[in-house]
Enzyme design. Sequence first.
Site, PDB file in Angstrom:
ATOM      1  CE  LYS A  29     -35.055 -42.391  40.283  1.00  0.00           C
ATOM      2  NZ  LYS A  29     -35.270 -43.463  39.289  1.00  0.00           N
TER       3      LYS A  29
ATOM      4  CB  THR B 174     -46.137 -43.662  38.503  1.00  0.00           C
ATOM      5  OG1 THR B 174     -45.072 -43.005  39.205  1.00  0.00           O
ATOM      6  CG2 THR B 174     -46.039 -43.329  37.024  1.00  0.00           C
TER       7      THR B 174
ATOM      8  CE1 TYR C 260     -36.725 -41.513  43.592  1.00  0.00           C
ATOM      9  CE2 TYR C 260     -36.879 -39.152  43.196  1.00  0.00           C
ATOM     10  CZ  TYR C 260     -37.127 -40.455  42.801  1.00  0.00           C
ATOM     11  OH  TYR C 260     -37.765 -40.692  41.599  1.00  0.00           O
TER      12      TYR C 260
END
Length: 308
Positions: free
Chosen positions: A179, A212, A175
Amino acid sequence: MGWTTDKIPSQSGRLAVVTGATGGLGYEAALALAAVGAEVVLAGRNDGKGAQAVSRLRAAHPGATVRFERLDLASLASVAAFAQTMLAAGRGIDLLINNAGIMAPPDRQLTVDGFELQFATNYLGHFALTARLLPLLRGVPGARVVNVSSLAASLDSIDLTDLQSELTYVPFQTYGMTKLALLMFALELQRRSEAAGWGIDGMAAHPGYARTDIISNGPASRGLLGVLWRIAKPLLLPLSPAAPLAVLPILFAATAPQARGGGFYGPTGWRELKGPPGTATMPAKALDGPVAAQLWETSERLAEVRFA
């Protein structure tokens, strides 16, 4: 108080495309842009969620011009189809926010195109999308492309020999690599735009530690990291900013006159976890120009696109 949505200039007459806009940061970005007059395309892979997001947005701003278009960034065919729809309409794009993403699935998964899922969804799909929308971005003076990166971008480096995490799949490290790739893509886009005269500003932003779904549902649920996350999550999540606050660095990059191509923006509080938006700390690895150029060329080959 710092910079807030009250300081967003009028976006009347401007067209914004936001990926992953049916919830979380993408929805909040679309909501704020629509509130100041932008026409907004909400791009996402779930038709039902798309319809709900459009309905909610129009309820909040009855005069808003918004629509949903289907886009699955894990499928290069879907990216091409979405871009063709936009190209057929012929409307110049003022703002592209490459926001959609997934975080650290516990097992390595492959897309329909045979790419590792995080690499395809978070990075390669956005790279292909930007390339295919380039004519519409070039048609607008001062168009901006904002790539949504992460604090995790500082956790890993770009291994050009193992972009698909075939040799080693560590979910959160993969991940972080995606990014970092998004951040390097933004910087390389700015360099190439300046060299070729595209007139496009490439920049990146990160939301800090945002509350989120991508955070509350992850990272990987297996192994030591998964155990530690399950212990820490109930303690950490209440301290994190909700999406309407966490989106501010993204909106700052997208709309603030003082934001510049090649910039990286994020929260300015402790360790950039939250706080008013401003200039973020650039990971040293992101500044490796030769690696960024190689990544760009490799990505063009993998996605079968060209920034012409």
